[in-house]
Scaffold this active site. Sequence first.
Site, mmCIF file in Angstrom:
data_model
loop_
_atom_site.group_PDB
_atom_site.id
_atom_site.type_symbol
_atom_site.label_atom_id
_atom_site.label_comp_id
_atom_site.label_asym_id
_atom_site.label_seq_id
_atom_site.Cartn_x
_atom_site.Cartn_y
_atom_site.Cartn_z
ATOM 1 N N ASN A 179 -91.297 -20.659 1.152
ATOM 2 C CA ASN A 179 -91.516 -21.460 -0.054
ATOM 3 C C ASN A 179 -92.980 -21.843 -0.298
ATOM 4 O OD1 ASN A 179 -91.906 -23.390 1.841
ATOM 5 N ND2 ASN A 179 -90.269 -24.775 1.160
ATOM 6 N N ASP B 253 -89.999 -21.302 7.660
ATOM 7 C CA ASP B 253 -88.790 -22.062 7.340
ATOM 8 C C ASP B 253 -87.560 -21.156 7.294
ATOM 9 O OD1 ASP B 253 -88.932 -20.694 4.841
ATOM 10 O OD2 ASP B 253 -90.365 -22.198 4.127
ATOM 11 N N ASP C 21 -81.151 -24.338 20.243
ATOM 12 C CA ASP C 21 -81.752 -25.026 21.375
ATOM 13 C C ASP C 21 -81.083 -26.385 21.506
ATOM 14 O OD1 ASP C 21 -83.872 -25.450 23.387
ATOM 15 O OD2 ASP C 21 -84.954 -23.946 22.192
ATOM 16 N N ASP D 129 -82.418 -26.684 27.100
ATOM 17 C CA ASP D 129 -83.790 -26.991 27.496
ATOM 18 C C ASP D 129 -83.847 -27.783 28.811
ATOM 19 O OD1 ASP D 129 -86.632 -27.015 26.390
ATOM 20 O OD2 ASP D 129 -86.349 -29.160 26.743
ATOM 21 N N GLU E 179 -82.300 -23.325 30.788
ATOM 22 C CA GLU E 179 -83.683 -23.103 31.213
ATOM 23 C C GLU E 179 -83.871 -23.783 32.564
ATOM 24 O OE1 GLU E 179 -88.291 -23.924 29.788
ATOM 25 O OE2 GLU E 179 -86.764 -25.451 29.543
ATOM 26 N N HIS F 290 -92.092 -19.148 23.550
ATOM 27 C CA HIS F 290 -93.038 -20.090 22.941
ATOM 28 C C HIS F 290 -93.820 -20.896 23.966
ATOM 29 C CE1 HIS F 290 -89.556 -22.291 24.114
ATOM 30 N NE2 HIS F 290 -90.174 -23.433 23.884
ATOM 31 N N ASP F 291 -93.517 -20.743 25.252
ATOM 32 C CA ASP F 291 -94.185 -21.524 26.296
ATOM 33 C C ASP F 291 -95.236 -20.759 27.079
ATOM 34 O OD1 ASP F 291 -92.753 -23.844 25.794
ATOM 35 O OD2 ASP F 291 -91.134 -23.306 27.174
#
Length: 549
Positions: free
Chosen positions: A23, A29, A98, A199, A253, A325-326
Amino acid sequence: MEKDWYKKMAFYQIWIRSFYDGNGDGIGDLYGVYEKLPYIKSLGVDGIWFSPLYPSPNADYGYDISDYKNIHPDYGDLEQFQKVLDEAHSLGLKVIMDLVVNHTSDEHPWFLESKKSRDNPYSDYYIWRDGKNGKLPNNWDSLFEGKAWEYCPERDQYYLHIFAKKQPDLNMDNPKVREEVKSIMRFWLDRGVDGFREDVITFISKADNLPDGPPFIPAANGLPFYKDGPHIHEYLAEFRKVCEEYDCFQLGEGPMTSTRSALSYLTGKHKSLDLMFHFDHMFADCIFTEYMQRPFHLRSLKHAFSKWQKALNGRAWNTLYLENHDHPRVISRYGNERYHRASGSMLAVCYLFQQGTPFVYQGQEIGMTNIKLASIDQYVDVSSHNNYHTFHLKDSVEKRMERIHASSRDSARTPMQWDDSKNAGFTTGKPWFYINPNYRKINVAAEEEQPFSILKLYRRCLRYRKNSDVALWGDYKEYDRLSNQLYVYKRTYQQKSLLIVCSFSTHSLKWHNIKEFRGRKGKLVICNYPNPVHGMLKPYEARVYEYKE
Ligand code: GLC
Ligand code: CA
Protein backbone atom coordinates in the site's frame (compact mmCIF):
# COMPACT_ATOMS: atom_id res chain seq x y z
CA MET A 1 -2.17 -40.86 15.28
CA GLU A 2 1.30 -39.70 14.28
CA LYS A 3 0.92 -36.79 11.88
CA ASP A 4 3.68 -36.59 9.40
CA TRP A 5 2.63 -34.21 6.71
CA TYR A 6 5.09 -31.62 7.96
CA LYS A 7 7.94 -34.03 7.24
CA LYS A 8 7.36 -33.81 3.52
CA MET A 9 7.15 -30.06 3.45
CA ALA A 10 9.41 -27.09 2.97
CA PHE A 11 8.65 -23.69 4.46
CA TYR A 12 9.28 -20.11 3.46
CA GLN A 13 9.77 -17.67 6.31
CA ILE A 14 8.34 -14.18 6.04
CA TRP A 15 9.54 -11.28 8.17
CA ILE A 16 6.75 -9.13 6.96
CA ARG A 17 8.04 -5.62 7.54
CA SER A 18 10.63 -6.10 4.81
CA PHE A 19 8.87 -8.49 2.46
CA TYR A 20 6.69 -6.46 0.12
CA ASP A 21 4.78 -3.22 0.60
CA GLY A 22 1.31 -3.46 -0.90
CA ASN A 23 0.00 0.00 0.00
CA GLY A 24 2.92 2.34 -0.55
CA ASP A 25 3.65 3.44 3.04
CA GLY A 26 7.18 2.00 2.99
CA ILE A 27 6.37 -0.98 5.22
CA GLY A 28 5.83 -4.54 4.08
CA ASP A 29 2.33 -5.83 4.79
CA LEU A 30 -0.30 -8.50 4.23
CA TYR A 31 -1.49 -6.79 1.05
CA GLY A 32 2.02 -7.31 -0.28
CA VAL A 33 2.11 -10.91 0.88
CA TYR A 34 -1.20 -11.56 -0.89
CA GLU A 35 0.26 -10.29 -4.15
CA LYS A 36 3.38 -12.40 -3.76
CA LEU A 37 1.70 -15.70 -2.88
CA PRO A 38 2.14 -17.01 -6.44
CA TYR A 39 5.87 -16.19 -6.19
CA ILE A 40 6.13 -18.09 -2.92
CA LYS A 41 4.26 -21.01 -4.41
CA SER A 42 6.59 -20.95 -7.43
CA LEU A 43 9.56 -21.69 -5.18
CA GLY A 44 8.25 -25.17 -4.54
CA VAL A 45 7.65 -24.68 -0.82
CA ASP A 46 4.55 -26.02 0.87
CA GLY A 47 4.03 -23.54 3.66
CA ILE A 48 4.76 -20.17 5.18
CA TRP A 49 6.02 -19.32 8.64
CA PHE A 50 5.11 -15.77 9.57
CA SER A 51 7.34 -14.01 12.06
CA PRO A 52 4.98 -12.04 14.36
CA LEU A 53 2.23 -10.06 12.63
CA TYR A 54 0.66 -8.81 15.86
CA PRO A 55 0.44 -5.29 17.28
CA SER A 56 3.82 -4.46 18.79
CA PRO A 57 5.72 -1.32 19.81
CA ASN A 58 8.60 -2.92 17.88
CA ALA A 59 11.24 -2.73 20.59
CA ASP A 60 12.18 -6.16 19.18
CA TYR A 61 10.33 -5.90 15.88
CA GLY A 62 7.24 -7.94 16.59
CA TYR A 63 8.70 -10.18 19.30
CA ASP A 64 7.35 -7.73 21.89
CA ILE A 65 3.62 -8.22 21.51
CA SER A 66 0.96 -5.89 22.88
CA ASP A 67 -2.09 -7.77 21.54
CA TYR A 68 -1.96 -11.46 20.67
CA LYS A 69 -5.32 -11.60 18.97
CA ASN A 70 -4.94 -8.94 16.36
CA ILE A 71 -2.84 -7.80 13.42
CA HIS A 72 -0.45 -4.85 13.60
CA PRO A 73 -2.11 -1.94 11.76
CA ASP A 74 1.12 -1.51 9.76
CA TYR A 75 0.48 -4.95 8.25
CA GLY A 76 -3.30 -4.93 7.73
CA ASP A 77 -6.13 -6.30 9.85
CA LEU A 78 -7.75 -9.60 10.73
CA GLU A 79 -9.83 -9.56 7.59
CA GLN A 80 -6.77 -9.14 5.38
CA PHE A 81 -5.04 -11.89 7.33
CA GLN A 82 -7.96 -14.22 6.65
CA LYS A 83 -7.75 -13.37 2.97
CA VAL A 84 -4.07 -14.27 2.88
CA LEU A 85 -4.66 -17.46 4.87
CA ASP A 86 -7.51 -18.63 2.66
CA GLU A 87 -5.63 -17.86 -0.53
CA ALA A 88 -2.52 -19.61 0.78
CA HIS A 89 -4.64 -22.65 1.58
CA SER A 90 -6.22 -22.65 -1.82
CA LEU A 91 -2.71 -22.68 -3.33
CA GLY A 92 -1.87 -25.67 -1.13
CA LEU A 93 0.32 -23.71 1.28
CA LYS A 94 0.11 -24.27 5.03
CA VAL A 95 0.55 -21.30 7.34
CA ILE A 96 2.20 -21.28 10.74
CA MET A 97 2.27 -18.38 13.16
CA ASP A 98 4.88 -17.27 15.66
CA LEU A 99 3.78 -17.90 19.22
CA VAL A 100 5.81 -15.63 21.50
CA VAL A 101 4.83 -16.42 25.07
CA ASN A 102 8.03 -16.28 27.07
CA HIS A 103 7.39 -12.55 27.35
CA THR A 104 5.02 -9.82 26.20
CA SER A 105 5.56 -6.17 25.47
CA ASP A 106 5.64 -3.88 28.51
CA GLU A 107 2.79 -2.10 26.70
CA HIS A 108 0.56 -5.17 26.79
CA PRO A 109 -2.57 -4.47 28.90
CA TRP A 110 -1.64 -7.37 31.21
CA PHE A 111 1.63 -5.69 32.07
CA LEU A 112 0.12 -2.25 32.37
CA GLU A 113 -2.26 -3.72 35.00
CA SER A 114 0.36 -5.94 36.59
CA LYS A 115 2.73 -3.10 37.33
CA LYS A 116 0.06 -0.99 39.06
CA SER A 117 0.01 -2.88 42.34
CA ARG A 118 0.85 -6.14 44.09
CA ASP A 119 -2.76 -7.20 44.42
CA ASN A 120 -4.71 -6.91 41.23
CA PRO A 121 -5.95 -9.71 38.95
CA TYR A 122 -2.82 -9.39 36.81
CA SER A 123 -0.22 -8.84 39.50
CA ASP A 124 1.08 -12.42 39.19
CA TYR A 125 1.14 -12.51 35.41
CA TYR A 126 4.82 -11.55 35.41
CA ILE A 127 7.86 -12.39 37.50
CA TRP A 128 8.14 -9.74 40.21
CA ARG A 129 10.66 -9.77 43.03
CA ASP A 130 11.84 -7.49 45.81
CA GLY A 131 15.39 -6.26 45.65
CA LYS A 132 17.97 -7.98 47.87
CA ASN A 133 19.71 -5.62 50.28
CA GLY A 134 19.26 -2.70 47.98
CA LYS A 135 20.49 -4.78 45.02
CA LEU A 136 18.86 -6.68 42.19
CA PRO A 137 16.91 -9.87 43.08
CA ASN A 138 19.63 -12.07 41.51
CA ASN A 139 22.65 -11.85 39.21
CA TRP A 140 20.99 -12.89 35.94
CA ASP A 141 21.84 -11.12 32.71
CA SER A 142 19.43 -10.06 30.04
CA LEU A 143 20.41 -11.49 26.66
CA PHE A 144 19.55 -8.16 25.08
CA GLU A 145 20.05 -5.30 27.56
CA GLY A 146 22.22 -5.25 30.67
CA LYS A 147 20.90 -7.05 33.73
CA ALA A 148 17.69 -9.08 33.63
CA TRP A 149 15.81 -6.92 36.16
CA GLU A 150 14.08 -3.57 35.82
CA TYR A 151 12.79 -1.54 38.73
CA CYS A 152 9.18 -0.40 38.83
CA PRO A 153 8.40 2.36 41.32
CA GLU A 154 4.63 1.70 41.42
CA ARG A 155 5.21 -1.73 42.99
CA ASP A 156 8.59 -0.94 44.45
CA GLN A 157 9.71 -4.21 42.86
CA TYR A 158 11.70 -5.51 39.96
CA TYR A 159 10.40 -7.48 36.99
CA LEU A 160 12.39 -10.09 35.12
CA HIS A 161 13.25 -9.65 31.46
CA ILE A 162 15.48 -12.27 29.82
CA PHE A 163 15.34 -10.20 26.64
CA ALA A 164 14.90 -6.41 26.29
CA LYS A 165 13.54 -4.18 29.07
CA LYS A 166 10.41 -3.80 27.04
CA GLN A 167 9.94 -7.61 27.05
CA PRO A 168 8.90 -8.63 30.57
CA ASP A 169 8.85 -12.41 31.10
CA LEU A 170 5.48 -13.98 31.77
CA ASN A 171 5.02 -16.02 34.93
CA MET A 172 4.16 -19.38 33.39
CA ASP A 173 3.79 -20.89 36.86
CA ASN A 174 0.51 -18.99 37.09
CA PRO A 175 -2.26 -21.24 35.69
CA LYS A 176 -4.14 -18.17 34.47
CA VAL A 177 -1.22 -17.26 32.22
CA ARG A 178 -1.23 -20.75 30.74
CA GLU A 179 -4.96 -20.42 30.09
CA GLU A 180 -4.22 -17.19 28.22
CA VAL A 181 -1.65 -19.00 26.07
CA LYS A 182 -4.15 -21.72 25.21
CA SER A 183 -6.75 -19.16 24.37
CA ILE A 184 -4.31 -17.41 22.00
CA MET A 185 -3.57 -20.74 20.33
CA ARG A 186 -7.26 -21.51 19.86
CA PHE A 187 -7.90 -18.03 18.51
CA TRP A 188 -5.54 -18.63 15.58
CA LEU A 189 -6.26 -22.32 15.13
CA ASP A 190 -9.98 -21.52 14.87
CA ARG A 191 -9.15 -19.17 12.03
CA GLY A 192 -7.44 -22.03 10.26
CA VAL A 193 -3.72 -21.69 10.86
CA ASP A 194 -1.77 -24.94 10.67
CA GLY A 195 0.64 -24.67 13.55
CA PHE A 196 3.05 -22.57 15.56
CA ARG A 197 6.69 -21.74 15.70
CA GLU A 198 7.13 -21.31 19.42
CA ASP A 199 9.60 -18.58 20.30
CA VAL A 200 12.31 -19.42 22.90
CA ILE A 201 9.86 -21.98 24.21
CA THR A 202 12.54 -23.83 26.20
CA PHE A 203 12.87 -20.73 28.44
CA ILE A 204 9.32 -20.46 29.76
CA SER A 205 9.76 -22.35 33.04
CA LYS A 206 12.12 -20.68 35.50
CA ALA A 207 13.88 -22.48 38.36
CA ASP A 208 12.12 -22.16 41.72
CA ASN A 209 13.52 -19.32 43.81
CA LEU A 210 15.48 -17.96 40.84
CA PRO A 211 18.94 -18.75 42.25
CA ASP A 212 22.05 -16.78 41.37
CA GLY A 213 23.80 -18.32 38.39
CA PRO A 214 27.48 -19.17 38.14
CA PRO A 215 29.10 -17.12 35.39
CA PHE A 216 28.22 -19.25 32.37
CA ILE A 217 28.83 -17.50 29.12
CA PRO A 218 29.44 -13.77 28.93
CA ALA A 219 26.22 -11.80 29.37
CA ALA A 220 24.12 -14.93 29.85
CA ASN A 221 24.32 -15.40 33.59
CA GLY A 222 21.33 -17.39 34.78
CA LEU A 223 20.83 -19.37 31.57
CA PRO A 224 20.99 -22.79 33.28
CA PHE A 225 18.12 -21.69 35.53
CA TYR A 226 15.63 -20.77 32.86
CA LYS A 227 16.57 -23.09 29.99
CA ASP A 228 14.70 -26.45 30.14
CA GLY A 229 13.30 -25.40 33.55
CA PRO A 230 11.63 -27.66 36.10
CA HIS A 231 8.04 -27.46 34.80
CA ILE A 232 8.68 -27.10 31.11
CA HIS A 233 7.33 -30.50 30.14
CA GLU A 234 4.14 -30.06 32.18
CA TYR A 235 3.39 -26.70 30.60
CA LEU A 236 4.15 -27.87 27.10
CA ALA A 237 1.92 -30.90 27.63
CA GLU A 238 -0.97 -28.51 28.32
CA PHE A 239 -0.29 -26.62 25.10
CA ARG A 240 0.11 -29.87 23.21
CA LYS A 241 -3.41 -30.89 24.19
CA VAL A 242 -4.82 -27.81 22.49
CA CYS A 243 -2.95 -28.65 19.32
CA GLU A 244 -4.22 -32.19 19.40
CA GLU A 245 -7.76 -30.85 18.95
CA TYR A 246 -6.66 -29.55 15.55
CA ASP A 247 -4.64 -30.88 12.64
CA CYS A 248 -1.62 -28.73 13.33
CA PHE A 249 2.01 -29.06 14.33
CA GLN A 250 4.39 -27.39 16.73
CA LEU A 251 7.92 -26.24 16.10
CA GLY A 252 9.90 -24.98 19.06
CA GLU A 253 12.86 -22.67 19.04
CA GLY A 254 15.58 -24.06 21.30
CA PRO A 255 18.50 -21.67 21.68
CA MET A 256 21.67 -23.47 22.81
CA THR A 257 19.87 -26.79 22.79
CA SER A 258 21.84 -30.03 22.76
CA THR A 259 20.66 -33.10 20.85
CA ARG A 260 19.87 -34.72 24.17
CA SER A 261 17.67 -31.92 25.37
CA ALA A 262 15.99 -31.60 21.96
CA LEU A 263 15.12 -35.29 22.04
CA SER A 264 13.39 -34.82 25.38
CA TYR A 265 10.88 -32.54 23.64
CA LEU A 266 10.61 -34.45 20.40
CA THR A 267 10.25 -38.04 21.60
CA GLY A 268 9.08 -40.22 24.43
CA LYS A 269 6.60 -39.60 27.16
CA HIS A 270 7.18 -35.86 27.18
CA LYS A 271 6.81 -35.42 23.46
CA SER A 272 5.42 -31.92 23.17
CA LEU A 273 6.93 -30.61 19.95
CA ASP A 274 7.14 -32.01 16.44
CA LEU A 275 10.20 -30.06 15.42
CA MET A 276 12.89 -27.97 17.04
CA PHE A 277 15.10 -25.20 15.72
CA HIS A 278 18.58 -25.88 17.03
CA PHE A 279 21.59 -23.63 16.61
CA ASP A 280 24.86 -25.61 16.54
CA HIS A 281 25.40 -25.11 12.80
CA MET A 282 25.01 -21.34 13.24
CA PHE A 283 28.27 -21.19 15.16
CA ALA A 284 30.79 -22.31 12.54
CA ASP A 285 32.22 -18.78 12.41
CA CYS A 286 31.52 -17.55 15.90
CA ILE A 287 31.28 -18.52 19.56
CA PHE A 288 27.68 -18.69 20.83
CA THR A 289 26.74 -15.41 19.18
CA GLU A 290 27.68 -14.01 15.81
CA TYR A 291 29.24 -10.98 17.46
CA MET A 292 32.01 -13.20 18.92
CA GLN A 293 33.62 -13.97 15.62
CA ARG A 294 36.20 -16.50 14.54
CA PRO A 295 37.18 -17.53 11.02
CA PHE A 296 34.69 -19.80 9.26
CA HIS A 297 35.59 -23.41 9.85
CA LEU A 298 33.99 -25.90 7.49
CA ARG A 299 34.72 -28.81 9.78
CA SER A 300 32.69 -27.23 12.58
CA LEU A 301 29.79 -26.73 10.20
CA LYS A 302 29.95 -30.32 8.98
CA HIS A 303 30.32 -31.61 12.50
CA ALA A 304 27.18 -29.76 13.61
CA PHE A 305 25.19 -30.94 10.60
CA SER A 306 26.23 -34.56 11.05
CA LYS A 307 25.72 -34.56 14.79
CA TRP A 308 22.04 -33.59 14.38
CA GLN A 309 21.47 -35.84 11.41
CA LYS A 310 22.76 -38.82 13.38
CA ALA A 311 21.15 -38.04 16.70
CA LEU A 312 17.64 -37.58 15.32
CA ASN A 313 17.60 -40.22 12.58
CA GLY A 314 14.82 -42.73 13.25
CA ARG A 315 13.90 -41.00 16.52
CA ALA A 316 12.75 -37.52 15.66
CA TRP A 317 12.60 -35.16 12.73
CA ASN A 318 15.11 -32.42 11.94
CA THR A 319 14.67 -28.83 10.86
CA LEU A 320 17.02 -27.58 8.16
CA TYR A 321 17.87 -23.91 7.87
CA LEU A 322 20.76 -21.59 7.13
CA GLU A 323 19.08 -18.24 7.63
CA ASN A 324 16.30 -16.55 9.51
CA HIS A 325 15.57 -13.10 10.90
CA ASP A 326 18.08 -13.63 13.74
CA HIS A 327 21.23 -14.29 11.76
CA PRO A 328 23.30 -12.43 9.20
CA ARG A 329 23.10 -13.61 5.59
CA VAL A 330 24.71 -16.97 4.96
CA ILE A 331 26.60 -16.11 1.75
CA SER A 332 28.43 -13.41 3.71
CA ARG A 333 29.45 -15.95 6.36
CA TYR A 334 29.76 -19.50 5.01
CA GLY A 335 29.83 -18.62 1.33
CA ASN A 336 31.72 -15.89 -0.45
CA GLU A 337 30.35 -12.59 -1.78
CA ARG A 338 32.95 -12.69 -4.57
CA TYR A 339 31.57 -16.04 -5.69
CA HIS A 340 28.05 -14.93 -5.10
CA ARG A 341 26.16 -17.14 -7.51
CA ALA A 342 28.27 -20.24 -7.05
CA SER A 343 28.49 -20.11 -3.27
CA GLY A 344 24.83 -19.12 -2.82
CA SER A 345 23.62 -22.04 -4.89
CA MET A 346 26.11 -24.48 -3.36
CA LEU A 347 24.83 -23.55 0.11
CA ALA A 348 21.30 -24.40 -1.02
CA VAL A 349 22.41 -27.89 -2.05
CA CYS A 350 24.47 -28.42 1.06
CA TYR A 351 21.49 -28.25 3.42
CA LEU A 352 18.39 -29.01 1.32
CA PHE A 353 19.44 -32.63 0.78
CA GLN A 354 19.76 -33.48 4.44
CA GLN A 355 16.98 -35.29 6.28
CA GLY A 356 14.42 -32.91 7.76
CA THR A 357 11.97 -30.13 7.03
CA PRO A 358 13.72 -27.24 5.26
CA PHE A 359 13.11 -23.56 5.87
CA VAL A 360 14.09 -20.86 3.41
CA TYR A 361 14.18 -17.29 4.70
CA GLN A 362 13.01 -14.41 2.52
CA GLY A 363 15.86 -13.18 0.32
CA GLN A 364 17.98 -16.28 0.93
CA GLU A 365 16.66 -17.75 -2.31
CA ILE A 366 18.14 -14.85 -4.30
CA GLY A 367 21.38 -14.71 -2.34
CA MET A 368 20.90 -11.47 -0.45
CA THR A 369 24.00 -10.46 1.50
CA ASN A 370 24.87 -8.44 4.61
CA ILE A 371 24.44 -4.67 4.62
CA LYS A 372 27.25 -2.46 5.89
CA LEU A 373 25.92 0.74 7.42
CA ALA A 374 28.44 3.39 8.43
CA SER A 375 27.41 3.99 12.02
CA ILE A 376 25.85 2.00 14.84
CA ASP A 377 23.12 4.67 15.06
CA GLN A 378 21.78 3.51 11.72
CA TYR A 379 21.07 0.05 13.08
CA VAL A 380 17.68 -0.61 14.66
CA ASP A 381 18.08 -4.09 16.15
CA VAL A 382 18.20 -4.02 19.95
CA SER A 383 20.65 -6.91 20.19
CA SER A 384 23.12 -5.31 17.76
CA HIS A 385 23.20 -2.24 19.99
CA ASN A 386 23.61 -4.44 23.03
CA ASN A 387 26.56 -6.31 21.51
CA TYR A 388 28.19 -3.11 20.35
CA HIS A 389 27.92 -1.53 23.79
CA THR A 390 28.78 -4.63 25.82
CA PHE A 391 31.68 -6.44 24.19
CA HIS A 392 35.16 -5.52 22.97
CA LEU A 393 34.79 -1.94 24.15
CA LYS A 394 38.54 -1.35 23.93
CA ASP A 395 38.61 -1.98 20.20
CA SER A 396 38.49 0.88 17.73
CA VAL A 397 35.13 2.01 16.41
CA GLU A 398 36.15 0.61 12.99
CA LYS A 399 36.78 -2.83 14.45
CA ARG A 400 33.54 -2.79 16.37
CA MET A 401 31.63 -1.72 13.26
CA GLU A 402 33.25 -4.55 11.32
CA ARG A 403 31.79 -6.92 13.88
CA ILE A 404 28.38 -5.33 13.47
CA HIS A 405 28.64 -5.68 9.70
CA ALA A 406 29.35 -9.37 10.10
CA SER A 407 26.85 -10.08 12.84
CA SER A 408 23.85 -7.78 12.89
CA ARG A 409 20.38 -9.25 12.63
CA ASP A 410 19.53 -6.14 10.61
CA SER A 411 21.36 -7.68 7.65
CA ALA A 412 18.56 -10.23 7.44
CA ARG A 413 15.96 -7.51 7.80
CA THR A 414 16.69 -5.15 4.92
CA PRO A 415 13.86 -4.93 2.39
CA MET A 416 13.50 -7.77 -0.07
CA GLN A 417 15.09 -7.00 -3.43
CA TRP A 418 12.46 -7.60 -6.09
CA ASP A 419 13.97 -5.81 -9.08
CA ASP A 420 16.45 -3.09 -10.04
CA SER A 421 13.94 -0.24 -10.02
CA LYS A 422 13.79 2.43 -7.34
CA ASN A 423 13.75 0.97 -3.79
CA ALA A 424 14.39 -2.47 -5.27
CA GLY A 425 10.71 -2.69 -6.17
CA PHE A 426 9.93 -3.16 -2.48
CA THR A 427 7.80 -0.03 -2.10
CA THR A 428 6.58 2.98 -4.03
CA GLY A 429 6.94 5.00 -0.81
CA LYS A 430 9.91 5.68 1.43
CA PRO A 431 11.26 2.35 2.70
CA TRP A 432 11.18 1.99 6.49
CA PHE A 433 14.80 0.76 6.53
CA TYR A 434 17.93 0.89 4.37
CA ILE A 435 17.93 -1.13 1.20
CA ASN A 436 21.14 -2.97 0.41
CA PRO A 437 22.79 -0.95 -2.40
CA ASN A 438 23.61 -4.18 -4.24
CA TYR A 439 19.92 -4.51 -5.19
CA ARG A 440 20.69 -3.44 -8.78
CA LYS A 441 22.54 -6.70 -9.25
CA ILE A 442 20.94 -8.98 -6.69
CA ASN A 443 17.17 -9.12 -7.12
CA VAL A 444 14.37 -11.51 -7.98
CA ALA A 445 13.90 -10.26 -11.54
CA ALA A 446 17.60 -10.74 -12.36
CA GLU A 447 17.56 -14.20 -10.80
CA GLU A 448 14.56 -15.12 -12.94
CA GLU A 449 16.57 -14.16 -16.05
CA GLN A 450 19.79 -16.07 -15.43
CA PRO A 451 19.75 -19.76 -16.28
CA PHE A 452 21.93 -20.98 -13.36
CA SER A 453 20.82 -18.49 -10.77
CA ILE A 454 20.58 -19.15 -7.05
CA LEU A 455 16.81 -18.81 -7.25
CA LYS A 456 16.56 -21.43 -9.97
CA LEU A 457 18.71 -23.80 -8.00
CA TYR A 458 16.51 -23.44 -4.93
CA ARG A 459 13.52 -24.29 -7.10
CA ARG A 460 15.21 -27.34 -8.58
CA CYS A 461 16.36 -28.66 -5.23
CA LEU A 462 12.96 -28.16 -3.61
CA ARG A 463 11.15 -29.81 -6.50
CA TYR A 464 13.58 -32.72 -6.53
CA ARG A 465 13.27 -33.32 -2.78
CA LYS A 466 9.53 -33.42 -2.83
CA ASN A 467 9.46 -36.18 -5.42
CA SER A 468 12.26 -38.29 -4.07
CA ASP A 469 11.85 -40.91 -1.35
CA VAL A 470 15.55 -41.04 -0.75
CA ALA A 471 15.83 -37.25 -0.35
CA LEU A 472 12.90 -37.28 2.05
CA TRP A 473 13.50 -40.37 4.13
CA GLY A 474 17.03 -41.61 3.44
CA ASP A 475 19.67 -42.26 6.11
CA TYR A 476 22.58 -39.87 6.20
CA LYS A 477 26.28 -40.65 6.11
CA GLU A 478 29.12 -38.17 5.90
CA TYR A 479 32.43 -38.75 4.02
CA ASP A 480 35.77 -36.93 4.04
CA ARG A 481 35.02 -35.57 7.50
CA LEU A 482 38.45 -34.07 7.87
CA SER A 483 38.41 -32.13 4.64
CA ASN A 484 38.49 -28.37 5.04
CA GLN A 485 37.20 -27.84 1.53
CA LEU A 486 34.61 -30.47 0.74
CA TYR A 487 31.35 -31.45 2.32
CA VAL A 488 30.32 -34.88 1.06
CA TYR A 489 27.39 -36.94 2.24
CA LYS A 490 25.21 -39.78 1.13
CA ARG A 491 21.55 -40.46 1.66
CA THR A 492 20.28 -44.02 1.32
CA TYR A 493 16.78 -45.40 1.17
CA GLN A 494 15.82 -48.88 0.07
CA GLN A 495 17.83 -49.56 -3.10
CA LYS A 496 18.71 -45.97 -3.87
CA SER A 497 21.42 -43.51 -2.87
CA LEU A 498 22.07 -39.85 -3.37
CA LEU A 499 25.58 -38.53 -3.18
CA ILE A 500 25.93 -34.84 -2.38
CA VAL A 501 29.26 -33.15 -3.05
CA CYS A 502 29.80 -29.50 -2.11
CA SER A 503 32.98 -27.53 -2.54
CA PHE A 504 33.66 -24.65 -0.17
CA SER A 505 36.85 -23.77 -2.01
CA THR A 506 37.65 -20.66 -4.04
CA HIS A 507 39.86 -22.87 -6.24
CA SER A 508 39.14 -25.76 -8.52
CA LEU A 509 39.68 -29.12 -6.83
CA LYS A 510 40.30 -32.63 -8.02
CA TRP A 511 37.42 -34.97 -7.26
CA HIS A 512 37.34 -38.71 -7.94
CA ASN A 513 34.29 -39.85 -6.04
CA ILE A 514 34.09 -41.69 -2.76
CA LYS A 515 35.60 -45.18 -2.68
CA GLU A 516 32.39 -47.17 -2.67
CA PHE A 517 31.08 -45.49 -5.80
CA ARG A 518 34.37 -45.27 -7.73
CA GLY A 519 34.03 -46.75 -11.16
CA ARG A 520 30.27 -46.73 -10.98
CA LYS A 521 28.22 -44.39 -13.06
CA GLY A 522 25.84 -42.22 -11.11
CA LYS A 523 23.28 -39.98 -12.69
CA LEU A 524 24.05 -36.31 -12.13
CA VAL A 525 20.68 -34.83 -11.16
CA ILE A 526 21.70 -31.43 -9.84
CA CYS A 527 24.71 -29.23 -10.44
CA ASN A 528 25.16 -25.48 -9.97
CA TYR A 529 27.39 -25.10 -13.04
CA PRO A 530 26.29 -25.65 -16.64
CA ASN A 531 29.15 -27.86 -17.83
CA PRO A 532 30.55 -30.00 -15.03
CA VAL A 533 34.01 -31.39 -15.75
CA HIS A 534 34.93 -35.01 -15.00
CA GLY A 535 37.40 -35.35 -12.12
CA MET A 536 37.25 -31.72 -11.10
CA LEU A 537 35.09 -29.35 -9.07
CA LYS A 538 34.97 -25.64 -9.85
CA PRO A 539 34.94 -23.06 -7.04
CA TYR A 540 31.89 -23.64 -4.82
CA GLU A 541 30.58 -26.32 -7.12
CA ALA A 542 27.76 -28.51 -5.85
CA ARG A 543 26.58 -31.79 -7.31
CA VAL A 544 23.95 -34.36 -6.51
CA TYR A 545 24.27 -37.86 -8.02
CA GLU A 546 21.74 -40.66 -7.98
CA TYR A 547 22.90 -44.27 -7.62
CA LYS A 548 20.83 -47.40 -7.82
CA GLU A 549 21.98 -50.65 -6.19
C1 GLC B 1 13.67 -15.42 19.37
C2 GLC B 1 13.33 -14.64 18.14
C3 GLC B 1 14.09 -13.36 18.16
C4 GLC B 1 13.67 -12.58 19.38
C5 GLC B 1 13.84 -13.39 20.65
C6 GLC B 1 13.07 -12.79 21.77
O1 GLC B 1 14.98 -15.82 19.41
O2 GLC B 1 13.58 -15.39 16.99
O3 GLC B 1 13.89 -12.59 17.02
O4 GLC B 1 14.42 -11.41 19.48
O5 GLC B 1 13.33 -14.70 20.52
O6 GLC B 1 11.68 -12.88 21.51
CA1 CA C 1 2.54 -1.05 3.72
